[in-house]
Design an enzyme around this catalytic site. Structure first.
Site, PDB file in Angstrom:
ATOM      1  N   CYS A  14       0.830  -1.205   0.000  1.00  0.00           N
ATOM      2  CA  CYS A  14       0.000   0.000   0.000  1.00  0.00           C
ATOM      3  C   CYS A  14       0.871   1.264   0.000  1.00  0.00           C
ATOM      4  O   CYS A  14       1.677   1.470   0.908  1.00  0.00           O
ATOM      5  CB  CYS A  14      -0.911  -0.007   1.224  1.00  0.00           C
ATOM      6  SG  CYS A  14      -1.907   1.487   1.377  1.00  0.00           S
ATOM      7  N   LYS A  41      -8.987 -10.299   5.724  1.00  0.00           N
ATOM      8  CA  LYS A  41      -8.835  -9.308   6.789  1.00  0.00           C
ATOM      9  C   LYS A  41      -9.229  -9.913   8.140  1.00  0.00           C
ATOM     10  O   LYS A  41     -10.283 -10.531   8.253  1.00  0.00           O
ATOM     11  CB  LYS A  41      -9.686  -8.081   6.495  1.00  0.00           C
ATOM     12  CG  LYS A  41      -9.242  -7.359   5.247  1.00  0.00           C
ATOM     13  CD  LYS A  41     -10.180  -6.246   4.878  1.00  0.00           C
ATOM     14  CE  LYS A  41      -9.723  -5.644   3.559  1.00  0.00           C
ATOM     15  NZ  LYS A  41     -10.696  -4.733   3.009  1.00  0.00           N
TER      16      LYS A  41
END
Length: 92
Positions: A14, A41
């Site tokens: 990211c 997640k």
């Protein structure tokens, strides 16, 4: 594990996480980093951030209470105001 009051919750690819990590490293701020799998997640992440997005910055206050910052720009502003300015206040 270090005793830092800052934890960067991240994903290694990211670019927004990289911005936050660079700000922390450039200011010699000790922090812990936890990488998550964006495809799977963890529930603890979803309980903190309903969108499940990273980066998140966990900040422990002086009472060890967890506070969370969202958005890398907010992290950089927090770092500037909390850490950087303290180190240079004596110059003014």
């Amino acid at each position: 594990m270090n005793n830092s009051s800052l934890t960067l919750i991240s994903h290694h690819l990211c670019p927004f996480v990289q911005r936050a990590a660079i700000a922390l490293l450039e200011n010699n701020i000790t922090f812990q980093r936890i990488n998550i799998n964006r495809q799977d997640k963890p529930n603890w992440l979803l309980s903190i951030s309903p969108t499940g997005k990273v980066p998140l910055l966990k900040v422990l206050d002086s009472f060890q209470k967890e506070n969370f910052l969202f958005e890398s720009v907010a992290f950089c502003k927090y770092i500037e105001e909390t850490y950087t300015l303290k180190d240079t206040e004596y110059l003014h």
